[in-house]
Design a protein around this motif. Structure first.
Motif, PDB file in Angstrom:
ATOM      1  N   LEU A 119       0.839  -1.189   0.000  1.00  0.00           N
ATOM      2  CA  LEU A 119       0.000   0.000   0.000  1.00  0.00           C
ATOM      3  C   LEU A 119       0.880   1.248   0.000  1.00  0.00           C
ATOM      4  O   LEU A 119       1.953   1.249   0.592  1.00  0.00           O
ATOM      5  CB  LEU A 119      -0.913   0.034   1.238  1.00  0.00           C
ATOM      6  CG  LEU A 119      -1.808  -1.173   1.510  1.00  0.00           C
ATOM      7  CD1 LEU A 119      -2.618  -0.935   2.791  1.00  0.00           C
ATOM      8  CD2 LEU A 119      -2.743  -1.444   0.341  1.00  0.00           C
ATOM      9  N   GLY A 120       0.408   2.307  -0.651  1.00  0.00           N
ATOM     10  CA  GLY A 120       1.138   3.573  -0.676  1.00  0.00           C
ATOM     11  C   GLY A 120       0.258   4.719  -0.216  1.00  0.00           C
ATOM     12  O   GLY A 120      -0.873   4.873  -0.702  1.00  0.00           O
ATOM     13  N   LYS A 121       0.735   5.513   0.718  1.00  0.00           N
ATOM     14  CA  LYS A 121      -0.078   6.590   1.279  1.00  0.00           C
ATOM     15  C   LYS A 121      -0.410   7.646   0.237  1.00  0.00           C
ATOM     16  O   LYS A 121       0.444   8.060  -0.550  1.00  0.00           O
ATOM     17  CB  LYS A 121       0.643   7.246   2.459  1.00  0.00           C
ATOM     18  CG  LYS A 121      -0.230   8.259   3.199  1.00  0.00           C
ATOM     19  CD  LYS A 121       0.463   8.802   4.440  1.00  0.00           C
ATOM     20  CE  LYS A 121      -0.446   9.764   5.192  1.00  0.00           C
ATOM     21  NZ  LYS A 121       0.204  10.298   6.415  1.00  0.00           N
ATOM     22  N   ILE A 122      -1.669   8.090   0.245  1.00  0.00           N
ATOM     23  CA  ILE A 122      -2.129   9.138  -0.660  1.00  0.00           C
ATOM     24  C   ILE A 122      -2.167  10.457   0.094  1.00  0.00           C
ATOM     25  O   ILE A 122      -2.775  10.571   1.154  1.00  0.00           O
ATOM     26  CB  ILE A 122      -3.535   8.815  -1.216  1.00  0.00           C
ATOM     27  CG1 ILE A 122      -3.505   7.519  -2.035  1.00  0.00           C
ATOM     28  CG2 ILE A 122      -4.063   9.971  -2.067  1.00  0.00           C
ATOM     29  CD1 ILE A 122      -4.869   7.027  -2.467  1.00  0.00           C
ATOM     30  N   ASP A 123      -1.479  11.453  -0.448  1.00  0.00           N
ATOM     31  CA  ASP A 123      -1.451  12.787   0.153  1.00  0.00           C
ATOM     32  C   ASP A 123      -1.515  13.805  -0.982  1.00  0.00           C
ATOM     33  O   ASP A 123      -0.531  14.040  -1.672  1.00  0.00           O
ATOM     34  CB  ASP A 123      -0.184  12.983   0.979  1.00  0.00           C
ATOM     35  CG  ASP A 123      -0.197  14.299   1.770  1.00  0.00           C
ATOM     36  OD1 ASP A 123      -1.035  15.169   1.455  1.00  0.00           O
ATOM     37  OD2 ASP A 123       0.617  14.451   2.701  1.00  0.00           O
ATOM     38  N   ALA A 124      -2.692  14.394  -1.171  1.00  0.00           N
ATOM     39  CA  ALA A 124      -2.905  15.326  -2.279  1.00  0.00           C
ATOM     40  C   ALA A 124      -2.023  16.564  -2.182  1.00  0.00           C
ATOM     41  O   ALA A 124      -1.771  17.235  -3.190  1.00  0.00           O
ATOM     42  CB  ALA A 124      -4.372  15.735  -2.339  1.00  0.00           C
ATOM     43  N   LYS A 125      -1.532  16.876  -0.972  1.00  0.00           N
ATOM     44  CA  LYS A 125      -0.710  18.069  -0.799  1.00  0.00           C
ATOM     45  C   LYS A 125       0.721  17.864  -1.296  1.00  0.00           C
ATOM     46  O   LYS A 125       1.427  18.832  -1.566  1.00  0.00           O
ATOM     47  CB  LYS A 125      -0.682  18.470   0.683  1.00  0.00           C
ATOM     48  CG  LYS A 125      -2.049  18.906   1.225  1.00  0.00           C
ATOM     49  CD  LYS A 125      -1.957  19.280   2.693  1.00  0.00           C
ATOM     50  CE  LYS A 125      -3.316  19.696   3.241  1.00  0.00           C
ATOM     51  NZ  LYS A 125      -3.242  20.039   4.693  1.00  0.00           N
ATOM     52  N   LYS A 126       1.142  16.605  -1.398  1.00  0.00           N
ATOM     53  CA  LYS A 126       2.502  16.302  -1.847  1.00  0.00           C
ATOM     54  C   LYS A 126       2.438  15.688  -3.238  1.00  0.00           C
ATOM     55  O   LYS A 126       1.838  14.636  -3.432  1.00  0.00           O
ATOM     56  CB  LYS A 126       3.185  15.351  -0.860  1.00  0.00           C
ATOM     57  CG  LYS A 126       3.344  15.934   0.535  1.00  0.00           C
ATOM     58  CD  LYS A 126       4.010  14.943   1.480  1.00  0.00           C
ATOM     59  CE  LYS A 126       4.155  15.536   2.883  1.00  0.00           C
ATOM     60  NZ  LYS A 126       4.762  14.567   3.822  1.00  0.00           N
ATOM     61  N   ALA A 127       3.093  16.354  -4.186  1.00  0.00           N
ATOM     62  CA  ALA A 127       3.019  15.926  -5.579  1.00  0.00           C
ATOM     63  C   ALA A 127       3.483  14.486  -5.767  1.00  0.00           C
ATOM     64  O   ALA A 127       2.961  13.757  -6.621  1.00  0.00           O
ATOM     65  CB  ALA A 127       3.860  16.861  -6.448  1.00  0.00           C
ATOM     66  N   ILE A 128       4.452  14.050  -4.977  1.00  0.00           N
ATOM     67  CA  ILE A 128       5.012  12.713  -5.133  1.00  0.00           C
ATOM     68  C   ILE A 128       4.081  11.625  -4.600  1.00  0.00           C
ATOM     69  O   ILE A 128       4.256  10.443  -4.891  1.00  0.00           O
ATOM     70  CB  ILE A 128       6.393  12.649  -4.429  1.00  0.00           C
ATOM     71  CG1 ILE A 128       7.230  11.505  -4.995  1.00  0.00           C
ATOM     72  CG2 ILE A 128       6.243  12.523  -2.922  1.00  0.00           C
ATOM     73  CD1 ILE A 128       8.659  11.517  -4.533  1.00  0.00           C
ATOM     74  N   LEU A 129       3.063  12.014  -3.818  1.00  0.00           N
ATOM     75  CA  LEU A 129       2.158  11.032  -3.197  1.00  0.00           C
ATOM     76  C   LEU A 129       0.716  11.154  -3.676  1.00  0.00           C
ATOM     77  O   LEU A 129      -0.190  10.589  -3.078  1.00  0.00           O
ATOM     78  CB  LEU A 129       2.193  11.183  -1.668  1.00  0.00           C
ATOM     79  CG  LEU A 129       3.546  10.959  -0.987  1.00  0.00           C
ATOM     80  CD1 LEU A 129       3.420  11.187   0.510  1.00  0.00           C
ATOM     81  CD2 LEU A 129       4.095   9.565  -1.273  1.00  0.00           C
ATOM     82  N   THR A 130       0.495  11.883  -4.768  1.00  0.00           N
ATOM     83  CA  THR A 130      -0.875  12.054  -5.254  1.00  0.00           C
ATOM     84  C   THR A 130      -1.362  10.795  -5.976  1.00  0.00           C
ATOM     85  O   THR A 130      -0.575   9.986  -6.459  1.00  0.00           O
ATOM     86  CB  THR A 130      -0.974  13.250  -6.218  1.00  0.00           C
ATOM     87  OG1 THR A 130      -0.060  13.048  -7.304  1.00  0.00           O
ATOM     88  CG2 THR A 130      -0.648  14.545  -5.505  1.00  0.00           C
ATOM     89  N   PHE A 131      -2.666  10.658  -6.057  1.00  0.00           N
ATOM     90  CA  PHE A 131      -3.306   9.568  -6.805  1.00  0.00           C
ATOM     91  C   PHE A 131      -4.445  10.177  -7.602  1.00  0.00           C
ATOM     92  O   PHE A 131      -5.480  10.541  -7.050  1.00  0.00           O
ATOM     93  CB  PHE A 131      -3.818   8.483  -5.852  1.00  0.00           C
ATOM     94  CG  PHE A 131      -4.699   7.450  -6.517  1.00  0.00           C
ATOM     95  CD1 PHE A 131      -4.233   6.718  -7.595  1.00  0.00           C
ATOM     96  CD2 PHE A 131      -5.998   7.230  -6.064  1.00  0.00           C
ATOM     97  CE1 PHE A 131      -5.036   5.775  -8.218  1.00  0.00           C
ATOM     98  CE2 PHE A 131      -6.807   6.277  -6.670  1.00  0.00           C
ATOM     99  CZ  PHE A 131      -6.328   5.545  -7.750  1.00  0.00           C
ATOM    100  N   ALA A 132      -4.246  10.301  -8.920  1.00  0.00           N
ATOM    101  CA  ALA A 132      -5.261  10.925  -9.774  1.00  0.00           C
ATOM    102  C   ALA A 132      -6.385   9.955 -10.101  1.00  0.00           C
ATOM    103  O   ALA A 132      -7.511  10.370 -10.390  1.00  0.00           O
ATOM    104  CB  ALA A 132      -4.617  11.446 -11.063  1.00  0.00           C
ATOM    105  N   GLY A 133      -6.081   8.659 -10.090  1.00  0.00           N
ATOM    106  CA  GLY A 133      -7.115   7.658 -10.315  1.00  0.00           C
ATOM    107  C   GLY A 133      -7.438   7.434 -11.777  1.00  0.00           C
ATOM    108  O   GLY A 133      -6.586   7.529 -12.662  1.00  0.00           O
ATOM    109  N   TYR A 134      -8.723   7.144 -12.028  1.00  0.00           N
ATOM    110  CA  TYR A 134      -9.184   6.794 -13.369  1.00  0.00           C
ATOM    111  C   TYR A 134     -10.256   7.772 -13.833  1.00  0.00           C
ATOM    112  O   TYR A 134     -10.797   8.551 -13.046  1.00  0.00           O
ATOM    113  CB  TYR A 134      -9.768   5.382 -13.376  1.00  0.00           C
ATOM    114  CG  TYR A 134      -8.865   4.327 -12.790  1.00  0.00           C
ATOM    115  CD1 TYR A 134      -7.868   3.741 -13.544  1.00  0.00           C
ATOM    116  CD2 TYR A 134      -9.016   3.909 -11.468  1.00  0.00           C
ATOM    117  CE1 TYR A 134      -7.037   2.764 -13.008  1.00  0.00           C
ATOM    118  CE2 TYR A 134      -8.199   2.948 -10.914  1.00  0.00           C
ATOM    119  CZ  TYR A 134      -7.210   2.370 -11.697  1.00  0.00           C
ATOM    120  OH  TYR A 134      -6.392   1.410 -11.150  1.00  0.00           O
TER     121      TYR A 134
END
Length: 661
Positions: free
Chosen positions: A466-481
């Motif tokens: 699993l990878g943590k999603i953090d919208a505030k950090k560009a390296i941890l964002t998940f845009a999805g589908y």
């Protein structure tokens, strides 16, 4: 009267001396800190270890073995995070970054394929023509156009031109056919299709199904006179009328705006359109560039399809974002791989999946070691052939990495650790928030403790990454589908604390005592074959329709000495009326080659649960073993494309590796 200026002068000189001394002192302190940074980190780690409970000597040993690896990883992580954060804050997009890159060396070759090349200037001019043309056609920001074309130098500049207009491009796999292709066009909401002249037969077969979608045929410069499909627009000809001057007719895009859609089967269901934002596209090549210590003087060999993340983002991005020359090939060729590399003077190359095995299978040749390659980059190099591959082809460094098109969970092997797909520091793991959690390896169900939180895996204990999603950090964002429902299914909440959110990779990995990760399997029904993810639900639907809506169970089976799992379909056919010849023909036109089952098993009755769910576990365990049951089985002959009876001899040949797949 004359003394005052002297006093003031002496005082000023004294103050100046104090200031200079202070500055010098600060500089010396900074230099000392930077010089002894590893020592300071070491002292902190040792202190942390001493305060830990458990076997302190074990942790000291781990620190000793992994310290320099961890420091190298920290350097890569900090540089990447700083750069991508800076680009995010300054509004840097792929288009604006390209604007800076191409001007640095306008006459340098950007993309090369065979004896043909486009320079950075020519690529920019071509993309400007694309932007102007589609603006004249009435396309607007936010709309989607599909690109259905085999690899060629113009490919990337077509979608780059559309990006200048802020039109999103859906990169459609050229392996798709019929219903799959139509499905992919519709889920992304495509308003038009740009296709290569080599794909006219495929487009013609679905033309009546998409009458409301404009079709633009692009003839390659190598085939300018290729016939234009009826009711389509000759794009290459019409581009000649467009100006190649800089295009800046629309408001610049944002870093989190959608740049591309790249299709992936994910871990379940039908193909999904994964969102690639500008910042995501910038991050992937930057991370590899930093990790591999590449420079703009390197030449990268990229023989992978440009509609895939590996070829079209990681590879092509080295050109667009970082100024490298990238050498392309229309279709991968094992026999020409090293001759291509030597011909173009490549210093870095890409691989994926079984490519390394294919290269080893080719008889030794004059170019095996007569090349300038210092690093190969990719994922899927099997541990069993790793050392043999490196030795035969004189590879100085293997940069094996792990990542998903849509995901935020990335790992990288920095130190040539055989078989490892990456690592996390055991001592300061919190710096990069990935975790392995306990789960059911067959179903993918995550286990939780009495507080409802996920349970961590120890060394050598298989777990779900699993990878943590953090919208505030560009390296941890998940845009999805494009499909929000599909995006939600990939998120796991309340992992560590209530309210947190993690990306579910769908992959089972194992970590050793030193923090190295090794791939084990994919969860759920999806399996991997020929470097591609195969969705069993999709294949089951196709076979069921071709077989007269019979119950069908599709799963992957392991074949000795072969990477991934081959497809196997168990079909309910008690009366033995299934036409295998018609099925083979139907699968050829309906499914990509990697998705077609290699084995067919005809069932007398369907294994079903009390809740009317098809049971798969026993079938998976029996695989294609002819001695495990009495049901007739068939094998897809690679030469004829037909299903032939799976006899004992054929089974033995497959097990012993006599038959090459």
């Amino acid at each position: 009267m004359t003394e005052k200026p002297e006093v003031r002068f002496e005082e000023a000189e004294r103050q100046k001396g104090v200031i200079l001394t202070s500055i010098a002192g600060v500089c010396i302190l900074l230099i000392w800190i930077l010089r002894y940074f590893p020592v300071l980190i070491t002292l902190i780690i040792i202190l942390s270890i001493y305060l830990m409970t458990g076997d302190r000597y074990q942790w000291v040993y781990i620190w000793k073995k992994t310290f320099w690896r961890d420091m190298t990883g920290l350097r890569v992580l900090l540089i990447t995070m700083f750069t991508i954060s800076l680009w995010d804050k300054t509004g840097t997009t792929v288009v604006s970054r390209w604007e800076k890159v191409w001007k640095k060396a306008p006459n340098k070759k950007a993309f090369v394929m065979g004896d043909r090349a486009l320079t950075f200037r020519e690529g920019d001019e071509f993309s400007n023509r694309i932007a102007r043309y589609f603006k004249r056609q009435g396309f607007k920001s936010g709309e989607v156009i599909a690109l259905f074309m085999e690899t060629q130098p113009e490919y990337v500049f077509i979608w780059l031109g559309l990006a200048k207009l802020r039109v999103t491009t859906a990169l459609v796999s050229t392996y798709l056919r019929g219903p799959q292709l139509i499905h992919c066009l519709r889920i992304a909401g495509c308003k038009a299709v740009v296709f290569g002249d080599e794909m006219t037969d495929v487009i013609k077969s679905i033309q009546s199904e998409i009458p409301d979608i404009p079709l633009f045929q692009f003839n390659s410069p190598e085939r300018e006179s290729a016939p234009i499909l009826q009711d389509t627009i000759p794009l290459a000809t019409e581009l000649d009328e467009m100006s190649s001057e800089r295009f800046a007719d629309v408001q610049p895009a944002g870093t989190r705006d959608t740049l591309l859609y790249i299709y992936t089967s994910g871990t379940t269901g039908f193909p999904k359109a994964a969102i690639i934002t500008n910042i995501r596209y910038l991050l992937i090549p930057l991370g590899v560039h930093t990790t591999g210590r590449l420079t703009s003087s390197d030449i990268l060999y990229d023989p992978l399809p440009l509609h895939h993340t590996a070829g079209g983002v990681l590879g092509a991005g080295q050109c667009l974002i970082l100024g490298l020359t990238v050498v392309l090939r229309k279709k991968f060729s094992a026999s020409n791989y090293w001759s291509d590399v030597a011909k173009h003077g490549c210093t870095a190359t890409q691989y994926i999946g079984e490519i390394c095995r294919y290269l080893l299978a080719v008889p030794p040749g004059p170019y095996d070691r007569a090349h300038k390659v210092r690093i190969i980059i990719g994922n899927g190099l099997r541990p069993q052939i790793w050392e043999e591959f490196v030795e035969r082809f004189n590879i100085k460094r293997v940069l094996e990495f792990y990542g998903a098109t849509e995901g935020n969970s990335n790992l990288v092997n920095l130190d040539n650790k055989v078989g490892a797909i990456g690592f996390l520091s055991r001592l300061v793991a919190s710096i990069y928030p990935l975790c392995l959690v306990k789960c059911n390896e067959i179903t993918g169900e995550i286990y939780r403790d009495e507080n409802g939180r996920c349970m961590w895996c120890g060394p050598f204990e298989p777990g779900l990454l699993l990878g943590k999603i953090d919208a505030k950090k560009a390296i941890l964002t998940f845009a999805g589908y494009a499909d929000k429902t599909a995006s939600d299914k990939k998120m796991v909440r309340d992992v560590r604390v209530q309210g947190d959110c993690y990306f579910n990779t769908g992959d089972i990995l194992v970590m050793d005592h030193y923090g190295y990760f090794y791939f084990r399997d994919r969860t759920g029904d999806t399996f991997r074959w020929r470097g591609e993810n195969v969705s069993t639900a999709e294949v089951e639907g196709v076979i069921s329709n071709l077989a007269g809506l019979k119950d069908t169970i599709v799963y992957g089976v392991a074949i000795p000495n072969t990477e991934g799992k081959a497809g196997m379909a168990a079909i309910m056919d008690p009366e033995r009326k299934l036409d295998l010849e018609a099925l083979a023909k139907g699968l050829k036109t309906s499914l990509a080659a990697y998705a077609r089952p290699l084995f067919i098993r005809l069932l007398l009755e369907t294994p079903i649960t009390a809740t009317f769910k098809l049971k798969k576990k026993e079938l998976v365990e029996q695989g294609f073993n002819v001695n495990a049951h009495k049901d007739p089985m068939f094998f897809l002959d690679q030469k004829t494309g037909s299903y032939v009876p799976l006899t004992q001899k054929l089974y033995d040949d497959l097990i012993q590796g006599v038959i090459k797949l």
